[in-house]
Write a protein that holds these residues in place. Structure first.
Motif, PDB file in Angstrom:
ATOM      1  N   GLY A 168       0.826  -1.200   0.000  1.00  0.00           N
ATOM      2  CA  GLY A 168       0.000   0.000   0.000  1.00  0.00           C
ATOM      3  C   GLY A 168       0.864   1.256   0.000  1.00  0.00           C
ATOM      4  N   ASP A 169       0.218   2.412   0.166  1.00  0.00           N
ATOM      5  CA  ASP A 169       0.958   3.675   0.216  1.00  0.00           C
ATOM      6  C   ASP A 169       0.182   4.649   1.088  1.00  0.00           C
ATOM      7  OD1 ASP A 169      -1.123   4.655  -1.443  1.00  0.00           O
ATOM      8  OD2 ASP A 169       0.008   4.129  -3.242  1.00  0.00           O
ATOM      9  N   ASP A 170       0.471   5.965   0.959  1.00  0.00           N
ATOM     10  CA  ASP A 170      -0.174   6.925   1.847  1.00  0.00           C
ATOM     11  C   ASP A 170      -1.660   7.099   1.552  1.00  0.00           C
ATOM     12  OD1 ASP A 170       0.166   8.141  -0.561  1.00  0.00           O
ATOM     13  OD2 ASP A 170       1.195   9.919   0.201  1.00  0.00           O
ATOM     14  N   GLN A 171      -2.135   6.568   0.430  1.00  0.00           N
ATOM     15  CA  GLN A 171      -3.559   6.633   0.100  1.00  0.00           C
ATOM     16  C   GLN A 171      -4.220   5.262   0.080  1.00  0.00           C
ATOM     17  OE1 GLN A 171      -5.217   9.519  -0.205  1.00  0.00           O
ATOM     18  NE2 GLN A 171      -3.311  10.602   0.216  1.00  0.00           N
ATOM     19  N   VAL A 201      -7.467  -5.842   5.652  1.00  0.00           N
ATOM     20  CA  VAL A 201      -7.275  -4.547   5.013  1.00  0.00           C
ATOM     21  C   VAL A 201      -7.002  -3.532   6.115  1.00  0.00           C
ATOM     22  CG1 VAL A 201      -8.275  -2.776   3.524  1.00  0.00           C
ATOM     23  CG2 VAL A 201      -8.799  -5.197   3.132  1.00  0.00           C
ATOM     24  N   VAL A 202      -5.797  -2.970   6.116  1.00  0.00           N
ATOM     25  CA  VAL A 202      -5.398  -1.978   7.111  1.00  0.00           C
ATOM     26  C   VAL A 202      -5.550  -0.614   6.457  1.00  0.00           C
ATOM     27  CG1 VAL A 202      -3.609  -1.292   8.744  1.00  0.00           C
ATOM     28  CG2 VAL A 202      -3.743  -3.664   7.969  1.00  0.00           C
ATOM     29  N   THR A 203      -6.517   0.151   6.920  1.00  0.00           N
ATOM     30  CA  THR A 203      -6.897   1.378   6.228  1.00  0.00           C
ATOM     31  C   THR A 203      -5.934   2.510   6.529  1.00  0.00           C
ATOM     32  OG1 THR A 203      -8.337   2.058   8.042  1.00  0.00           O
ATOM     33  CG2 THR A 203      -9.317   0.721   6.295  1.00  0.00           C
ATOM     34  N   VAL A 204      -6.010   3.540   5.699  1.00  0.00           N
ATOM     35  CA  VAL A 204      -5.190   4.728   5.866  1.00  0.00           C
ATOM     36  C   VAL A 204      -5.687   5.527   7.054  1.00  0.00           C
ATOM     37  CG1 VAL A 204      -4.656   4.837   3.422  1.00  0.00           C
ATOM     38  CG2 VAL A 204      -6.654   6.050   4.287  1.00  0.00           C
ATOM     39  N   ALA A 509      -0.608   8.586   8.380  1.00  0.00           N
ATOM     40  CA  ALA A 509      -0.880   9.019   7.015  1.00  0.00           C
ATOM     41  C   ALA A 509      -2.212   9.741   6.999  1.00  0.00           C
ATOM     42  CB  ALA A 509      -0.909   7.839   6.054  1.00  0.00           C
ATOM     43  N   ALA A 510      -2.288  10.799   6.226  1.00  0.00           N
ATOM     44  CA  ALA A 510      -3.536  11.549   6.129  1.00  0.00           C
ATOM     45  C   ALA A 510      -4.610  10.680   5.492  1.00  0.00           C
ATOM     46  CB  ALA A 510      -3.323  12.806   5.308  1.00  0.00           C
ATOM     47  N   ALA A 511      -5.774  10.650   6.115  1.00  0.00           N
ATOM     48  CA  ALA A 511      -6.877   9.848   5.574  1.00  0.00           C
ATOM     49  C   ALA A 511      -7.381  10.450   4.277  1.00  0.00           C
ATOM     50  CB  ALA A 511      -8.011   9.779   6.597  1.00  0.00           C
ATOM     51  N   ARG A 512      -7.679   9.577   3.318  1.00  0.00           N
ATOM     52  CA  ARG A 512      -8.207  10.031   2.038  1.00  0.00           C
ATOM     53  C   ARG A 512      -9.653  10.478   2.227  1.00  0.00           C
ATOM     54  NH1 ARG A 512      -6.440   8.900  -3.144  1.00  0.00           N
ATOM     55  NH2 ARG A 512      -7.980   9.156  -4.785  1.00  0.00           N
ATOM     56  N   PRO A 513     -10.032  11.665   1.792  1.00  0.00           N
ATOM     57  CA  PRO A 513     -11.417  12.104   1.998  1.00  0.00           C
ATOM     58  C   PRO A 513     -12.388  11.240   1.205  1.00  0.00           C
ATOM     59  CG  PRO A 513     -10.254  13.590   0.513  1.00  0.00           C
ATOM     60  CD  PRO A 513      -9.226  12.658   1.059  1.00  0.00           C
ATOM     61  N   GLY A 514     -13.547  11.042   1.786  1.00  0.00           N
ATOM     62  CA  GLY A 514     -14.615  10.380   1.060  1.00  0.00           C
ATOM     63  C   GLY A 514     -14.934   8.965   1.447  1.00  0.00           C
TER      64      GLY A 514
END
Length: 648
Positions: A168-171, A201-204, A509-514
């Protein structure tokens, strides 16, 4: 790791005992014992991994251990190159590669970086900072630890099985799947198990949150499954220890024959009539061993780093010898020789090696002692020879020291191979550079025959390495492709007293909006779990952004909270990456915490728990519900279900 700690603790006691006994008149013998004990602590690893497959453009970075070497650039990867602590592999998008280490086969999809952090008798520790690596574990011993650190925690492979790791990555989220077997995600505050045939699944965002879902097959799964079937039960393991790295390839490229003198002998197929061992490949300088043979054949790892070669019925055969629990890897089972027509032995060695005219080598035969040209202990010499040499012959080298190494006749003397000095030190192919056999026959005098002991001649007669020796002649003119900068820093880690690598801090990591919030129930209470946005699903073959070569790998600082966890320093051979910022230690409740979960270390203050989010109208399925097997039998292997039943 634990062995090193035991050695450190006993050092002062051993020193006091030696001083006391030396006063009593045992000084010379005890000084020799202390010297060998200290040398044993510096012995090279007994096992390594190796590059077993290359498809497409694959690059490698090997950090040299000797202080006089300059920094190595990324170089084109070579088949059969040894992978030890400090080496890294990078597959460009669309490429594939495979690494074998101990009981593990690691398959790399395109756009994947793997850093080897540690390999010893008990531990295999790798980093996967970007891309996807599938690990097939077969034959893991109970005392062994196999762990892979990802950007959001460490995956501990608890049993034999097939596992999918997506960085994964920052998003995009980190994903850890278990096709079959048992894997756990270790993160600073808890241990999260992954159910068979599911992926975690390890979320941002921070704190980390988890959800489990059934695995879905893709093209890379099919590619891995096709290769997996060849290694499930190789006939070679009837005659070779499972710890002989690379033995799985032998049955595809040769046959086993029983001989009255040597027992089971492996005979390669589809080789030329004039083929001889250690003639189709090149020499490389690989720390900490030094000069190492890298063969060109797809099966060319095990037969050139273990066992001996012999000729019978006009053919060459590889003799693995006695099966032992822990065979010791060697850089090349050869004796280096020198000589020069018309000159004496001493002059021949000086002219042939010192000035740089030529150097030769002979494949060792059964019963012939391998004398490492690098400094090792007597214990190492015994262990590296025990499969093919009698105890009496080994003792002649390590204890009695009665062997006259200036007048040795080798069983395979006629198979001597000789190249000029430049071809040897610049990693050029041997086959095109070898001298005619009529000239090579004059090279008969052993060199580098000091037995590898401190103070002995050792490898003094061998050439010194060059830049091409370390990275290959091709890499000097055309450096390999370096991986892009990973889009999420790797976590800081430490090692427990049991040798397990666990995170100290996971980078935020900054959470992806939405993303939409849906509940993920646990026993008795639903917990909020962030579901990644569809656009955040990782694309293993996404084209990376280029950057300057020599991107350093993860640093491994450590802590020791409450005296329970053993701190470690960054591995001296590992390419360094910028250290990550410590994230707050508060973590959400796991989907299904491990029943034997240990409390979080108290060295770091814990953040206040987050208040639960409102529960949506449609809860997710209960995680304890048994998942229907959606994979064809090819993806489980014929033994996958049976193993799970046995563990249950």
């Amino acid at each position: 790791m634990s062995i090193q700690r035991r050695t450190v603790r006993r050092g002062p006691v051993l020193a006091v005992a030696l001083v006391a006994l030396s006063v009593a008149g045992f000084g010379p013998a005890l000084r020799a014992f202390a010297q060998d004990d200290q040398s044993a602590q510096q012995d090279p690893p007994s096992r390594v991994g190796y590059v077993s497959l290359i498809e497409g453009t694959v690059s490698m970075h090997a950090t040299a251990a000797d202080p006089n070497a300059t920094d190595n650039p990324w170089a084109p990867a070579s088949i059969n190159y040894p992978m030890t602590a400090g080496t890294s592999l990078w597959t460009e998008p669309g490429a594939k590669a495979e690494i074998q280490i101990g009981a593990a086969r690691i398959d790399l999809d395109g756009g994947t970086e793997v850093d080897i952090v540690a390999i010893d008798d008990q531990n295999v520790d790798i980093n996967v900072p970007q891309g996807r690596a599938d690990i097939h574990l077969h034959g893991r011993q109970p005392s062994e630890n196999y762990e892979a650190t990802l950007p959001r925690g460490t995956a501990a492979l608890m049993t034999d099985g097939t596992y999918r790791l997506i960085a994964g990555d920052d998003q995009a989220p980190t994903r850890i799947g278990a096709l079959y077997g048992s894997v756990q995600l270790l993160e600073p505050s808890q241990t999260v198990p992954v159910e068979t045939n599911n992926e975690l699944v390890v979320t941002v965002g921070d704190p980390l949150q988890y959800t489990q879902q059934p695995l879905q097959d893709d093209a890379f799964d099919h590619w891995v499954a096709d290769r997996m079937h060849r290694f499930d039960q190789p006939p070679a393991h009837q005659y070779v220890s499972p710890q002989v790295v690379g033995a799985e390839s032998l049955d595809q490229y040769g046959t086993w024959q029983q001989t009255p003198q040597y027992g089971a002998v492996w005979v390669p197929s589809q080789v030329n009539a004039d083929w001889a061992p250690y003639r189709e490949g090149h020499w490389r300088w690989v720390a900490p061993w030094g000069w190492t043979w890298v063969d060109d054949e797809p099966w060319g790892f095990a037969p050139f780093h273990y066992g001996r070669w012999t000729q019978f019925d006009g053919r060459w055969g590889w003799v693995p010898g006695t099966v032992v629990e822990r065979p010791v890897y060697a850089p090349a089972m050869v004796a280096f020789v020198g000589g020069d027509p018309g000159r004496g032995p001493g002059v021949g060695i000086a002219v042939g090696i010192g000035i740089g005219v030529a150097i030769g080598w002979v494949p060792l035969g059964p019963g012939e002692v391998y004398r490492p040209p690098y400094h090792v202990s007597d214990r190492y010499i015994q262990n590296v020879n025990v499969t093919n040499v009698s105890r009496t012959e080994i003792n002649n080298i390590t204890v009695n020291r009665t062997v006259n190494v200036t007048n040795v006749t080798y069983a395979n003397q006629r198979a001597v191979t000789v190249v000029n000095h430049d071809a040897f030190v610049n990693a050029r192919p041997v086959q095109g550079a070898a001298l005619p056999q009529a000239q090579a026959a004059a090279f008969t005098h052993p060199i580098a025959a000091g037995g590898g002991r401190p103070g002995a001649p050792g490898g003094a007669g061998l050439p010194q390495p060059t830049a091409a020796s370390r990275v290959g002649a091709e890499a000097i003119a055309r450096p390999g492709q370096a991986p892009p900068r990973a889009q999420l820093q790797m976590p800081q880690t430490h090692v427990t007293t049991q040798g397990r690598v666990v995170p100290t801090a996971v980078p935020a990591a900054a959470a992806r909006p939405g993303p939409a919030a849906v509940p993920q129930p646990t026993r008795g209470q639903a917990q909020p779990v962030a579901v990644p946005h569809p656009a955040a699903v990782p694309q293993p073959n996404a084209v990376p952004q280029p950057h300057a070569p020599n991107q350093p790998a993860v640093a491994r600082p450590g802590v020791q909270p409450q005296g329970r966890l053993q701190a470690v320093q960054p591995h001296p051979q590992a390419p360094q990456r910028p250290a990550s910022q410590a994230a707050p230690q508060g973590r959400s409740q796991a989907v299904q915490p491990h029943p034997q979960q240990r409390p979080a270390p108290q060295a770091h203050p814990q953040a206040q728990p987050q208040p639960p989010h409102p529960q949506p109208a449609h809860p997710a399925p209960h995680p304890d519900e048994k998942k229907k097997d959606e994979h064809p039998a090819a993806f489980h292997g014929s033994h996958g279900g049976d193993r799970n039943d046995e563990r249950a």
